[in-house]
Motif scaffolding. Structure first.
Motif, short mmCIF file in Angstrom:
data_model
loop_
_atom_site.label_atom_id
_atom_site.label_comp_id
_atom_site.label_asym_id
_atom_site.label_seq_id
_atom_site.Cartn_x
_atom_site.Cartn_y
_atom_site.Cartn_z
N ALA A 166 -0.06 -97.16 80.08
CA ALA A 166 1.27 -97.35 79.51
C ALA A 166 2.05 -96.04 79.45
CB ALA A 166 1.14 -97.93 78.09
N LYS B 158 12.47 -101.31 75.41
CA LYS B 158 11.47 -101.96 76.27
C LYS B 158 10.14 -101.20 76.27
CE LYS B 158 14.99 -103.96 79.33
NZ LYS B 158 15.00 -105.23 78.59
N GLN B 159 9.75 -100.78 75.07
CA GLN B 159 8.47 -100.09 74.90
C GLN B 159 7.50 -100.98 74.11
OE1 GLN B 159 9.33 -95.42 75.46
NE2 GLN B 159 9.34 -96.11 73.33
N ALA C 81 -5.80 -98.98 78.82
CA ALA C 81 -4.49 -99.62 78.68
C ALA C 81 -3.46 -98.65 78.13
CB ALA C 81 -4.61 -100.85 77.78
N MET D 30 3.88 -101.13 87.60
CA MET D 30 3.08 -100.00 87.14
C MET D 30 1.96 -99.73 88.14
SD MET D 30 1.29 -99.65 83.40
CE MET D 30 2.81 -100.05 82.61
N ARG E 210 5.92 -96.58 70.80
CA ARG E 210 5.53 -97.64 71.73
C ARG E 210 4.67 -98.64 70.95
NH1 ARG E 210 5.67 -98.50 77.16
NH2 ARG E 210 6.60 -96.43 77.50
N ASN F 70 4.14 -103.34 74.74
CA ASN F 70 3.07 -103.56 75.70
C ASN F 70 2.06 -104.57 75.17
OD1 ASN F 70 4.00 -100.56 76.09
ND2 ASN F 70 3.05 -101.15 78.04
N ARG F 71 1.93 -105.69 75.88
CA ARG F 71 0.85 -106.62 75.58
C ARG F 71 -0.41 -106.12 76.27
NH1 ARG F 71 0.51 -113.20 76.58
NH2 ARG F 71 -1.78 -113.34 76.55
N PHE G 19 2.07 -101.77 70.85
CA PHE G 19 1.02 -102.48 71.57
C PHE G 19 0.56 -103.67 70.74
CE2 PHE G 19 0.87 -98.14 73.07
CZ PHE G 19 0.66 -98.25 74.44
#
Length: 328
Positions: free
Chosen positions: A325, A297-298, A321, A1, A266, A300-301, A268
């Motif tokens: 993303a 694959k959506q 953040a 990213m 998504r 996010n940590r 988080f």
């Protein structure tokens, strides 16, 4: 990213005292203005509706909750004492504490003797119904109680708490600048998300906890502070499960996440303490792996140390953040 060069990133870099780690302060950061508080008496009305009058702006302050401590440090006032200093360093990286700050016990049960020994001229805490503790503390110092959460308008509440603390410590000019920069950063983040075609995209935010083989999930629903931040960026909270009226938080399990059927959601989550329930505890769970956002694959940590109940700086970290993303 790839790196995101937005006003959000600039805001976090120039304002945060320790936003990139729990032990080392990044180079090139500008400290909050340290101008002396204005002289003379100040009067503020706290979250209880109680009017607090100080002979002069407070300079020796003890903070018992991390959100208010972050706000205090963001204003350029280093607290004399903080409840659970180690925990603060783990969960809050937006405003780093000096080594001089004394630990005054647990947030849920601070040491009254330790607080009294510091001889503060103000004690900051949250409205949590602990009237017995407030009464004890008021015997030796004024106590300013922040509202801490309001699901009707948590961003507005955060601003009000920040301005209240700023008044008590004589830093209203600093507060005005911090909030103006924060608003500008959110505006820029919203523009970036829209430019990436992500306006209106759905998200969810969660914390995970594991005890033995049992995994519990805490969802941030409508009215939670981080939900308000995301909405300000043009995103939509997909969680419609039951949440409490005070914080906008609700509990579920992995089966409960099957309600999130939209393949464009998504997910988080926060795991600042190093316990990653979603990547490790659920790694072999068939239900988890079948969820649309996991398959796509959506997931996010968040970067470690983003306090989801904080002030402008933590909110800026969270917004940054999200923008990364959706635009990275």
């Amino acid at each position: 990213m790839r790196p995101l060069r937005t006003a959000l990133a600039i805001f976090a870099a120039t304002l945060a005292l320790g936003a990139c780690g729990t032990t080392e302060a990044p180079t090139g950061q500008a400290a909050a203005p340290a101008d002396a508080p204005a002289a003379g008496p100040v009067t503020v009305t706290d979250g209880r509706g109680k009017q607090i009058t100080l002979d002069k702006p407070a300079t020796k302050v003890v903070g018992l909750e991390w959100g208010e401590v972050e706000m205090l440090v963001s204003l350029g006032v280093m607290p004399a004492g903080v409840a659970d200093v180690k925990g603060y360093g783990t969960w809050v990286t937006a405003a780093k504490l000096d080594a001089t700050v004394k630990d005054v016990g647990n947030r849920s049960e601070p040491s009254v003797d330790s607080i009294a020994a510091l001889q503060p001229d103000l004690i900051l805490m949250e409205a949590n119904g602990n009237s017995a503790l407030i009464a004890q503390l008021e015997k030796f110092a004024p106590v300013l109680v922040a509202k801490a959460s309001d699901t009707a308008d948590n961003l507005g509440r955060m601003r009000a708490d920040f301005n209240m603390i700023a008044t008590a410590v004589g830093k209203t000019d600093v507060a005005t600048k911090v909030l103006a920069d924060f608003d500008a950063a959110l505006d820029e983040g919203k523009r970036k998300i829209a430019a990436a075609g992500a306006a209106g995209k759905k998200f969810v935010m969660a914390d995970g906890y594991q005890e033995g083989s049992t995994i519990s999930i805490r969802m941030f629903g409508q009215g939670a502070l981080v939900s308000d931040v995301a909405a300000r960026l043009g995103l939509a909270n997909a969680w419609t499960g039951k949440v409490d009226k005070a914080w906008g938080l609700g509990n579920t399990d992995v089966e409960g996440l099957t309600a999130l059927k939209d393949g464009d959601v998504r997910f988080f989550y926060n795991a600042s303490d190093g316990v990653d329930v979603f990547a490790e505890g659920l790694a072999g769970n068939a239900i988890w792996k079948s969820l649309p956002f996991v398959a796509a694959k959506q997931v996010n940590r968040l970067p470690n140390g983003i306090w989801t109940f904080g002030g402008p700086r933590s909110c800026a970290q969270y917004a940054d953040a999200l923008v990364k993303a959706y635009t990275g």
